[in-house]
Scaffold this motif. Sequence first.
Motif, PDB file in Angstrom:
ATOM      1  N   VAL A  24       0.932  -1.165  -0.002  1.00 58.85           N
ATOM      2  CA  VAL A  24       0.135  -0.026   0.024  1.00 58.85           C
ATOM      3  C   VAL A  24       0.894   1.148   0.012  1.00 58.85           C
ATOM      4  N   LEU A  25       1.953   1.248   0.889  1.00 57.67           N
ATOM      5  CA  LEU A  25       2.840   2.251   0.963  1.00 57.67           C
ATOM      6  C   LEU A  25       3.538   2.772  -0.670  1.00 57.67           C
ATOM      7  N   VAL A  26       4.013   1.532  -1.111  1.00 54.89           N
ATOM      8  CA  VAL A  26       4.559   1.619  -2.609  1.00 54.89           C
ATOM      9  C   VAL A  26       3.795   2.375  -3.595  1.00 54.89           C
ATOM     10  N   ASP A  27       2.487   1.791  -3.344  1.00 50.49           N
ATOM     11  CA  ASP A  27       1.380   2.286  -4.195  1.00 50.49           C
ATOM     12  C   ASP A  27       0.965   3.677  -4.134  1.00 50.49           C
ATOM     13  N   ALA A  28       0.866   4.143  -2.696  1.00 53.25           N
ATOM     14  CA  ALA A  28       0.527   5.497  -2.693  1.00 53.25           C
ATOM     15  C   ALA A  28       1.730   6.426  -3.068  1.00 53.25           C
ATOM     16  N   VAL A  29       3.101   6.083  -2.737  1.00 57.06           N
ATOM     17  CA  VAL A  29       4.206   6.766  -3.313  1.00 57.06           C
ATOM     18  C   VAL A  29       4.296   6.942  -4.630  1.00 57.06           C
ATOM     19  N   ALA A  30       3.792   5.860  -5.514  1.00 59.37           N
ATOM     20  CA  ALA A  30       4.123   5.699  -6.908  1.00 59.37           C
ATOM     21  C   ALA A  30       2.795   6.619  -7.458  1.00 59.37           C
ATOM     22  N   ILE A  31       1.725   6.733  -6.852  1.00 51.27           N
ATOM     23  CA  ILE A  31       0.640   7.467  -7.081  1.00 51.27           C
ATOM     24  C   ILE A  31       0.846   9.026  -6.867  1.00 51.27           C
ATOM     25  N   ALA A  32       1.548   9.509  -5.791  1.00 48.73           N
ATOM     26  CA  ALA A  32       2.064  10.645  -5.703  1.00 48.73           C
ATOM     27  C   ALA A  32       2.945  11.152  -6.675  1.00 48.73           C
ATOM     28  N   ILE A  33       3.895  10.380  -6.965  1.00 48.07           N
ATOM     29  CA  ILE A  33       5.073  10.583  -8.113  1.00 48.07           C
ATOM     30  C   ILE A  33       4.246  10.612  -9.274  1.00 48.07           C
ATOM     31  N   TYR A  34       3.420  10.104  -9.487  1.00 47.80           N
ATOM     32  CA  TYR A  34       2.844  10.218 -10.951  1.00 47.80           C
ATOM     33  C   TYR A  34       1.928  11.247 -10.943  1.00 47.80           C
ATOM     34  N   PHE A  35       1.319  11.779  -9.975  1.00 46.52           N
ATOM     35  CA  PHE A  35       0.627  13.343 -10.273  1.00 46.52           C
ATOM     36  C   PHE A  35       1.497  14.451 -10.106  1.00 46.52           C
ATOM     37  N   VAL A  36       2.445  14.265  -9.046  1.00 45.36           N
ATOM     38  CA  VAL A  36       3.297  15.619  -8.699  1.00 45.36           C
ATOM     39  C   VAL A  36       4.233  15.694  -9.950  1.00 45.36           C
ATOM     40  N   ALA A  37       4.799  14.516 -10.434  1.00 41.78           N
ATOM     41  CA  ALA A  37       5.721  14.622 -11.521  1.00 41.78           C
ATOM     42  C   ALA A  37       5.001  14.965 -13.208  1.00 41.78           C
ATOM     43  N   GLY A  38       3.618  14.797 -12.992  1.00 39.49           N
ATOM     44  CA  GLY A  38       3.044  14.762 -14.427  1.00 39.49           C
ATOM     45  C   GLY A  38       3.179  13.680 -15.449  1.00 39.49           C
ATOM     46  N   ILE A  39       3.583  12.361 -15.029  1.00 39.04           N
ATOM     47  CA  ILE A  39       3.696  11.193 -15.701  1.00 39.04           C
ATOM     48  C   ILE A  39       2.448  11.280 -16.530  1.00 39.04           C
ATOM     49  N   GLY A  40       1.353  11.630 -16.247  1.00 40.66           N
ATOM     50  CA  GLY A  40       0.274  11.535 -17.316  1.00 40.66           C
ATOM     51  C   GLY A  40       0.167  12.143 -18.607  1.00 40.66           C
ATOM     52  N   ARG A  41       0.993  13.358 -18.318  1.00 44.14           N
ATOM     53  CA  ARG A  41       1.060  14.421 -19.442  1.00 44.14           C
ATOM     54  C   ARG A  41       2.527  13.943 -20.136  1.00 44.14           C
ATOM     55  N   ALA A  42       3.123  13.067 -19.572  1.00 50.12           N
ATOM     56  CA  ALA A  42       4.554  12.589 -20.413  1.00 50.12           C
ATOM     57  C   ALA A  42       4.375  11.848 -21.457  1.00 50.12           C
ATOM     58  N   GLY A  43       5.411  11.479 -22.173  1.00 53.43           N
ATOM     59  CA  GLY A  43       5.300  10.871 -23.502  1.00 53.43           C
ATOM     60  C   GLY A  43       5.074   9.176 -23.071  1.00 53.43           C
ATOM     61  N   THR A  44       4.713   8.507 -24.028  1.00 53.30           N
ATOM     62  CA  THR A  44       4.286   7.131 -23.819  1.00 53.30           C
ATOM     63  C   THR A  44       5.545   6.315 -23.205  1.00 53.30           C
ATOM     64  N   GLY A  45       6.885   6.581 -23.843  1.00 47.90           N
ATOM     65  CA  GLY A  45       7.983   5.879 -23.271  1.00 47.90           C
ATOM     66  C   GLY A  45       8.191   6.172 -21.617  1.00 47.90           C
ATOM     67  N   VAL A  46       7.895   7.370 -21.135  1.00 48.77           N
ATOM     68  CA  VAL A  46       8.044   7.877 -19.940  1.00 48.77           C
ATOM     69  C   VAL A  46       7.034   7.152 -19.210  1.00 48.77           C
ATOM     70  N   GLN A  47       5.834   7.110 -19.755  1.00 44.18           N
ATOM     71  CA  GLN A  47       4.709   6.406 -18.992  1.00 44.18           C
ATOM     72  C   GLN A  47       4.869   4.971 -18.873  1.00 44.18           C
ATOM     73  N   LEU A  48       5.490   4.404 -19.795  1.00 49.98           N
ATOM     74  CA  LEU A  48       5.841   2.780 -19.791  1.00 49.98           C
ATOM     75  C   LEU A  48       7.023   2.461 -18.799  1.00 49.98           C
ATOM     76  N   LEU A  49       7.987   3.412 -18.634  1.00 52.23           N
ATOM     77  CA  LEU A  49       9.110   3.080 -17.832  1.00 52.23           C
ATOM     78  C   LEU A  49       8.593   3.377 -16.317  1.00 52.23           C
ATOM     79  N   PHE A  50       7.701   4.367 -15.977  1.00 55.76           N
ATOM     80  CA  PHE A  50       7.233   4.397 -14.794  1.00 55.76           C
ATOM     81  C   PHE A  50       6.528   3.264 -14.486  1.00 55.76           C
ATOM     82  N   SER A  51       5.673   2.724 -15.266  1.00 59.45           N
ATOM     83  CA  SER A  51       4.886   1.463 -14.932  1.00 59.45           C
ATOM     84  C   SER A  51       5.588   0.509 -14.479  1.00 59.45           C
ATOM     85  N   VAL A  52       6.753   0.128 -15.539  1.00 60.21           N
ATOM     86  CA  VAL A  52       7.573  -1.020 -15.289  1.00 60.21           C
ATOM     87  C   VAL A  52       8.299  -0.903 -13.770  1.00 60.21           C
TER      88      VAL A  52
END
Length: 80
Positions: free
Chosen positions: A27-55
């Motif tokens: 749960v902690l890993v998920d919370a940190v990852a979700i926070a990073i996703y929104f704070v870093a703007g991963i959703g607006r980044a390119g497909t490669g960045v999104q894929l790397l983040f997911s991996v």
Amino acid sequence: MTGAPPGDAGAGGSRWKALALMVGLVVLVDAVAIAIYFVAGIGRAGTGVQLLFSVVWTVVTLAVVVWGLRRVRPFRARVR
């Protein structure tokens, strides 16, 4: 009665503590990852960045689960 679920006799609740720790860390890993996703703007980044983040997120989660299961397994083997 210790409040531990049935079948935990002899383990002193350690199995359930290890399991709860693993779940808590996931749960902690998920919370940190979700926070990073929104704070870093991963959703607006390119497909490669999104894929790397997911991996990376998946690998870290897998590492936590494998570590946690290694802590839970010895207790399970004793019950059998």
